[in-house]
Design a protein around this motif. Structure first.
Motif, PDB file in Angstrom:
ATOM      1  N   SER A   2      -1.741  -8.586  -3.524  1.00 18.23           N
ATOM      2  CA  SER A   2      -2.539  -7.540  -4.066  1.00 18.23           C
ATOM      3  C   SER A   2      -3.149  -7.070  -3.043  1.00 18.23           C
ATOM      4  O   SER A   2      -4.159  -7.618  -2.733  1.00 18.23           O
ATOM      5  N   GLY A   3      -3.158  -5.783  -2.743  1.00 21.03           N
ATOM      6  CA  GLY A   3      -3.872  -5.077  -1.711  1.00 21.03           C
ATOM      7  C   GLY A   3      -5.481  -4.889  -2.317  1.00 21.03           C
ATOM      8  O   GLY A   3      -6.190  -4.196  -1.840  1.00 21.03           O
ATOM      9  N   ASN A   4      -5.319  -5.016  -3.713  1.00 20.72           N
ATOM     10  CA  ASN A   4      -6.867  -4.776  -4.329  1.00 20.72           C
ATOM     11  C   ASN A   4      -7.673  -5.894  -4.392  1.00 20.72           C
ATOM     12  O   ASN A   4      -8.919  -5.491  -4.962  1.00 20.72           O
ATOM     13  N   LEU A   5      -7.425  -6.985  -4.195  1.00 16.30           N
ATOM     14  CA  LEU A   5      -8.410  -7.800  -3.980  1.00 16.30           C
ATOM     15  C   LEU A   5      -8.825  -8.476  -2.345  1.00 16.30           C
ATOM     16  O   LEU A   5      -7.978  -8.760  -1.688  1.00 16.30           O
ATOM     17  N   ARG A   6      -9.916  -8.651  -2.336  1.00 16.58           N
ATOM     18  CA  ARG A   6     -10.636  -8.765  -1.100  1.00 16.58           C
ATOM     19  C   ARG A   6     -10.155 -10.136  -0.301  1.00 16.58           C
ATOM     20  O   ARG A   6     -10.109 -10.290   0.995  1.00 16.58           O
ATOM     21  N   LYS A  20      -7.051   8.445   4.109  1.00 21.04           N
ATOM     22  CA  LYS A  20      -7.511   9.665   3.296  1.00 21.04           C
ATOM     23  C   LYS A  20      -6.691  10.951   2.989  1.00 21.04           C
ATOM     24  O   LYS A  20      -6.359  11.448   2.185  1.00 21.04           O
ATOM     25  N   GLN A  21      -6.318  11.515   4.277  1.00 21.06           N
ATOM     26  CA  GLN A  21      -5.461  12.630   4.267  1.00 21.06           C
ATOM     27  C   GLN A  21      -4.017  12.663   3.631  1.00 21.06           C
ATOM     28  O   GLN A  21      -3.612  13.376   3.366  1.00 21.06           O
ATOM     29  N   ASN A  22      -3.582  11.422   3.597  1.00 22.22           N
ATOM     30  CA  ASN A  22      -2.274  11.047   3.054  1.00 22.22           C
ATOM     31  C   ASN A  22      -2.332  10.515   1.570  1.00 22.22           C
ATOM     32  O   ASN A  22      -1.242  10.143   1.062  1.00 22.22           O
ATOM     33  N   GLN A  23      -3.607  10.343   0.952  1.00 18.53           N
ATOM     34  CA  GLN A  23      -3.413   9.963  -0.172  1.00 18.53           C
ATOM     35  C   GLN A  23      -2.634  10.679  -1.517  1.00 18.53           C
ATOM     36  O   GLN A  23      -2.125  10.202  -2.157  1.00 18.53           O
ATOM     37  N   ARG A  24      -2.534  12.156  -1.244  1.00 16.69           N
ATOM     38  CA  ARG A  24      -1.741  12.964  -2.150  1.00 16.69           C
ATOM     39  C   ARG A  24      -0.248  12.629  -1.912  1.00 16.69           C
ATOM     40  O   ARG A  24       0.527  12.636  -2.957  1.00 16.69           O
ATOM     41  N   HIS A  43     -11.150  -3.816  -5.696  1.00 18.85           N
ATOM     42  CA  HIS A  43     -11.222  -2.242  -5.830  1.00 18.85           C
ATOM     43  C   HIS A  43      -9.860  -1.753  -6.285  1.00 18.85           C
ATOM     44  O   HIS A  43      -8.927  -2.079  -5.932  1.00 18.85           O
ATOM     45  N   PRO A  44      -9.950  -0.779  -7.399  1.00 20.53           N
ATOM     46  CA  PRO A  44      -8.737  -0.254  -8.014  1.00 20.53           C
ATOM     47  C   PRO A  44      -7.655   0.386  -7.227  1.00 20.53           C
ATOM     48  O   PRO A  44      -6.637   0.351  -7.433  1.00 20.53           O
ATOM     49  N   HIS A  45      -8.135   1.034  -6.336  1.00 18.03           N
ATOM     50  CA  HIS A  45      -7.296   1.822  -5.098  1.00 18.03           C
ATOM     51  C   HIS A  45      -7.046   1.046  -3.989  1.00 18.03           C
ATOM     52  O   HIS A  45      -6.410   1.639  -2.981  1.00 18.03           O
ATOM     53  N   GLY A  46      -7.509  -0.068  -3.863  1.00 23.11           N
ATOM     54  CA  GLY A  46      -7.172  -0.896  -2.607  1.00 23.11           C
ATOM     55  C   GLY A  46      -8.249  -1.331  -1.706  1.00 23.11           C
ATOM     56  O   GLY A  46      -9.318  -0.315  -1.733  1.00 23.11           O
ATOM     57  N   ILE A  47      -8.400  -2.118  -1.014  1.00 19.41           N
ATOM     58  CA  ILE A  47      -9.370  -2.677  -0.074  1.00 19.41           C
ATOM     59  C   ILE A  47      -9.464  -1.742   0.925  1.00 19.41           C
ATOM     60  O   ILE A  47      -8.459  -1.604   1.545  1.00 19.41           O
ATOM     61  N   ILE A  56      -8.340   4.177   9.465  1.00 20.43           N
ATOM     62  CA  ILE A  56      -8.907   3.663   8.327  1.00 20.43           C
ATOM     63  C   ILE A  56      -8.318   4.046   7.262  1.00 20.43           C
ATOM     64  O   ILE A  56      -8.055   5.267   6.948  1.00 20.43           O
ATOM     65  N   GLY A  57      -8.095   3.071   6.086  1.00 20.15           N
ATOM     66  CA  GLY A  57      -7.475   3.476   5.052  1.00 20.15           C
ATOM     67  C   GLY A  57      -7.500   2.171   3.902  1.00 20.15           C
ATOM     68  O   GLY A  57      -8.080   1.231   4.052  1.00 20.15           O
ATOM     69  N   ARG A  58      -6.958   2.383   2.792  1.00 17.00           N
ATOM     70  CA  ARG A  58      -6.837   1.555   1.895  1.00 17.00           C
ATOM     71  C   ARG A  58      -5.685   0.701   1.814  1.00 17.00           C
ATOM     72  O   ARG A  58      -4.376   1.381   1.624  1.00 17.00           O
ATOM     73  N   VAL A  59      -5.658  -0.705   1.483  1.00 12.03           N
ATOM     74  CA  VAL A  59      -4.249  -1.463   1.578  1.00 12.03           C
ATOM     75  C   VAL A  59      -3.424  -1.074   0.448  1.00 12.03           C
ATOM     76  O   VAL A  59      -4.000  -1.236  -0.588  1.00 12.03           O
ATOM     77  N   LYS A  60      -2.283  -0.878   0.564  1.00 14.59           N
ATOM     78  CA  LYS A  60      -1.201  -0.786  -0.298  1.00 14.59           C
ATOM     79  C   LYS A  60      -0.311  -1.783  -0.271  1.00 14.59           C
ATOM     80  O   LYS A  60       0.235  -2.187  -1.266  1.00 14.59           O
ATOM     81  N   GLU A  61       0.086  -2.363   0.686  1.00 10.61           N
ATOM     82  CA  GLU A  61       1.121  -3.424   0.780  1.00 10.61           C
ATOM     83  C   GLU A  61       0.586  -4.502   1.833  1.00 10.61           C
ATOM     84  O   GLU A  61      -0.247  -4.057   2.930  1.00 10.61           O
ATOM     85  N   ILE A  62       0.661  -5.834   1.601  1.00 13.94           N
ATOM     86  CA  ILE A  62       0.480  -6.687   2.518  1.00 13.94           C
ATOM     87  C   ILE A  62       1.809  -7.336   3.006  1.00 13.94           C
ATOM     88  O   ILE A  62       2.717  -7.467   2.210  1.00 13.94           O
ATOM     89  N   LYS A  63       1.898  -7.246   4.313  1.00 14.03           N
ATOM     90  CA  LYS A  63       3.234  -7.614   4.825  1.00 14.03           C
ATOM     91  C   LYS A  63       3.604  -9.109   4.843  1.00 14.03           C
ATOM     92  O   LYS A  63       2.599  -9.974   5.204  1.00 14.03           O
TER      93      LYS A  63
END
Length: 63
Positions: A2-6, A20-24, A43-47, A56-63
């Motif tokens: 999970s990209g939600n756990l540090r 940020k600009q691609n969140q939608r 963090h519920p939206h990703g670290i 800079i962005g929030r992690v959605k997938e760990i390869k």
């Protein structure tokens, strides 16, 4: 993993983030983690991370 756990994210790890600009539209950017920017253990939206490319962005997938 999970990209939600540090604890799952370490510098040098290959991940996909949403900037940020691609969140939608959900467009993912792949890269290697340089810095972890979120201090809390989860963090519920990703670290939030900085990639070696400087993006800079929030992690959605760990390869």
């Amino acid at each position: 993993m999970s990209g939600n756990l540090r604890k799952n994210i370490k510098p040098g790890l290959s991940v996909s983030i949403v900037e940020k600009q691609n969140q939608r539209n959900g467009q993912l950017t792949t890269g290697v983690v340089k810095d972890i920017l979120t201090n809390s253990p989860q963090h519920p939206h990703g670290i939030k991370v900085r990639l070696t490319s400087g993006k800079i962005g929030r992690v959605k997938e760990i390869k």
